[in-house]
Design a protein around this motif. Structure first.
Motif, short mmCIF file in Angstrom:
data_model
loop_
_atom_site.label_atom_id
_atom_site.label_comp_id
_atom_site.label_asym_id
_atom_site.label_seq_id
_atom_site.Cartn_x
_atom_site.Cartn_y
_atom_site.Cartn_z
N HIS A 11 8.48 15.11 1.52
CA HIS A 11 7.66 14.89 0.32
C HIS A 11 8.11 13.58 -0.32
O HIS A 11 9.28 13.43 -0.69
N VAL A 12 7.19 12.62 -0.42
CA VAL A 12 7.50 11.27 -0.90
C VAL A 12 6.95 11.06 -2.30
O VAL A 12 5.78 11.34 -2.56
N SER A 34 0.85 -1.18 0.00
CA SER A 34 0.00 0.00 0.00
C SER A 34 0.89 1.24 0.00
O SER A 34 1.70 1.41 0.92
N GLN A 35 0.75 2.08 -1.01
CA GLN A 35 1.55 3.31 -1.04
C GLN A 35 1.24 4.20 0.15
O GLN A 35 2.14 4.84 0.69
N ASN A 36 -0.02 4.24 0.56
CA ASN A 36 -0.38 5.07 1.71
C ASN A 36 0.33 4.59 2.97
O ASN A 36 0.86 5.39 3.74
N GLU A 37 0.33 3.27 3.19
CA GLU A 37 1.02 2.72 4.37
C GLU A 37 2.52 2.93 4.26
O GLU A 37 3.18 3.27 5.25
N ALA A 38 3.08 2.74 3.07
CA ALA A 38 4.51 2.94 2.87
C ALA A 38 4.88 4.40 3.11
O ALA A 38 5.88 4.70 3.77
N GLU A 39 4.07 5.32 2.61
CA GLU A 39 4.35 6.75 2.80
C GLU A 39 4.30 7.12 4.28
O GLU A 39 5.16 7.85 4.78
#
Length: 149
Positions: free
Chosen positions: A96-97, A27-32
């Motif tokens: 900023h990712v 999940s990009q959200n979790e990774a971010e």
């Protein structure tokens, strides 16, 4: 009978391949969120000498350019274990990712205070890589910028 065995083998292979692909997704959200929390923890650790943060988030092949000096993970951990030096505080301003597959490029800054009242920023770029399901920093470049008052 031999054809049935070949068909079963192909089906099992495809199911296994699908399982590997499914486990490789993230999940990009979790990774971010993880990356930003880790960046904040690293910033805070500069003034607390919490080397566990550095050990966790830096890859073994990590390369860091800090104000023109090239460091590796061993040196970064060693410096963290020695203590904060003259740092009284260091806080993440922003991170900023941006994702590029299993790579994330993170740009940000931190605000620090050192003994004697000196204040400044670190402006930096970190490159995170997802290996074996774990995000770690493989490269970083930081520049210290004094705050002009």
């Amino acid at each position: 009978m031999k054809i049935w065995s070949v068909v079963c083998s192909i089906v099992l292979f495809l199911l296994a391949a699908e399982t590997v692909q499914a486990s490789d997704t993230y999940s990009q959200n979790e990774a971010e969120r993880y990356i930003k929390e880790s960046e904040a923890a690293w910033a805070e650790s500069v003034a607390t000498n919490d080397a566990s943060v550095v050990k966790r988030i830096l890859a073994d092949d990590f390369v860091w350019v800090l104000d023109g000096e090239v460091l590796n993970k061993v040196r970064a951990v060693s410096d963290a274990e020695k203590g904060p030096g003259d740092f009284l505080s260091n806080h993440l301003d922003y991170a900023h990712v941006r994702f590029f597959g299993d790579t994330a490029v993170v740009q940000g800054s931190e605000t620090w205070t050192r003994r004697g009242g000196r204040k400044g920023h670190f402006v930096w770029t970190d490159t995170w890589l997802r290996r074996h399901g774990q995000w770690q920093i493989v490269a970083a470049e930081d520049v210290s910028v004094p705050i002009k008052e």
